[in-house]
Design an enzyme around this catalytic site. Sequence first.
Site, PDB file in Angstrom:
ATOM      1  N   TRP A 314       0.838  -1.209   0.000  1.00 38.50           N
ATOM      2  CA  TRP A 314       0.000   0.000   0.000  1.00 38.50           C
ATOM      3  C   TRP A 314       0.869   1.254   0.000  1.00 38.50           C
ATOM      4  CZ3 TRP A 314      -0.334   4.149   3.339  1.00 38.50           C
ATOM      5  CH2 TRP A 314      -1.411   5.018   3.149  1.00 38.50           C
ATOM      6  N   HIS A 315       2.038   1.162   0.634  1.00 38.55           N
ATOM      7  CA  HIS A 315       2.893   2.335   0.771  1.00 38.55           C
ATOM      8  C   HIS A 315       3.609   2.713  -0.518  1.00 38.55           C
ATOM      9  CE1 HIS A 315       2.289   1.698   5.093  1.00 38.55           C
ATOM     10  NE2 HIS A 315       2.666   2.942   5.238  1.00 38.55           N
ATOM     11  N   GLY A 316       3.697   1.830  -1.463  1.00 36.81           N
ATOM     12  CA  GLY A 316       4.376   2.211  -2.689  1.00 36.81           C
ATOM     13  C   GLY A 316       4.603   1.053  -3.631  1.00 36.81           C
TER      14      GLY A 316
END
Length: 459
Positions: A314-316
């Site tokens: 989700w973060h990247g």
Amino acid sequence: MLFSDLFFLYVFLPLFAALYFFAWNADKEKAQPLYENLILIIFSLIFYSWGEPAYILLLLLCVAIIYFSGKSRHEITGIVLLLFLLAFFKYGNLIQSTLVNLGWLNTTIAIHLPIGISFYTFQSISYLADVRSGRVKVQDNFGCLLLYISMFPQLIAGPIVRYSDVELQITDRSPREEEVAEGFRRFITGLAKKVILADQLSEIVSQTMGADLKNVSTGMAWLGLLAFSMQIYFDFSGYSDMAIGMGRCMGFQFPENFIKPYRCRSVTDFWRRWHITLGSFFRDYVYIPLGGNRVMWVKQIRNILIVWMLTGIWHGAYWNYFVWGLYFGLWLLFEKAFLFCKDKSEKTGVFGFVWRVVAVTAVIIGWGIFYYEDFDKMRQFFSILCGNGAAGKDLMLASLLSQNVLLLVVSAFCCIVPQKFLLKEVPAIGRFAMSAAFLIISTILLIGATNHPFLYTRF
């Protein structure tokens, strides 16, 4: 447009506040905040389209999807469409590069990541999931859903606000004077975290973790990692404070997103305190539907690993985030299986203190994985941490420490000491004076300074 931008602070926000105040007065005789909502929607769309006008259409598309999916009771279809949009824009480049490396694709197209898409798609998904489960009623007013998704204080970097958090406030709110004052103070506190602490810590990070690693000693690497651990906390929690403060001034109660995470008693406890709204999203919409901890231990391990791998990516759209999520998933499994953290590591005493140190150290090391999207640099950095740093850099390390000793001490102190304790004996006039001082210092630092975007806006 950034919260920590002089144009936002001294043009956009005062103009919005003035028009919102007039709208509030105009709505006094009405049962609903119609003009207030209209002003908020207009300024939210201006805010989002300031740097990326084309992607305002994507935001409106997401609102249209949840509006029509909710009304037609095709929530699953809406969720699939939202996930497709998120996957296309956020992971399209990663998927293409992976296929190229495998020899399955010859040409690629550049896909630009729309700002805030991770946050507003998750809010959209939570709305449809809650409608489907019956936790909230379908919203028939398109404008109310547009307001919920586009609200500029929390649009581009959270906290992830669920519809149930603000459902009643969208149509019925009247902020009291003390709430406005508290909201203003919270906003200024967040600004100070970002400008006075996070942006200054970033200079240490750039001279250590972000420098040519061939010239970085082991001491410099540890200093940089500690600085980054505090920078990302003050940067992200500062944004959350500013969002919560602005929301409170308008009569909205956004959920808390950070509760002194570096005071954690275990790694498990850290994630109860850090980015709380993201953790609760994955808990309620992924972990529990998979069975949570009410299943056999094999499936429980599966559930935890799935949640944390999803949390990572989700973060990247880089593989280091996947590794970072897996790293913490394994840590949580270790605590769950061997430490019985609720019974031991979260108690006081020698074991509790030792495990606090171990847990915080584990978290700090995890930020090293998080920082480096390039695996070669990551391996080089961790090799330096283990003692293979450049020799003869003691003077550079001493210089960094002497120039930043006050910043480091104040930052570490603010990470540990609860804010309520700091302000416990301070009268209202003293708090106002502190906020004024924070605003003045932040403004001075922003004049002519290099632009420092919030770290989480890129996620």
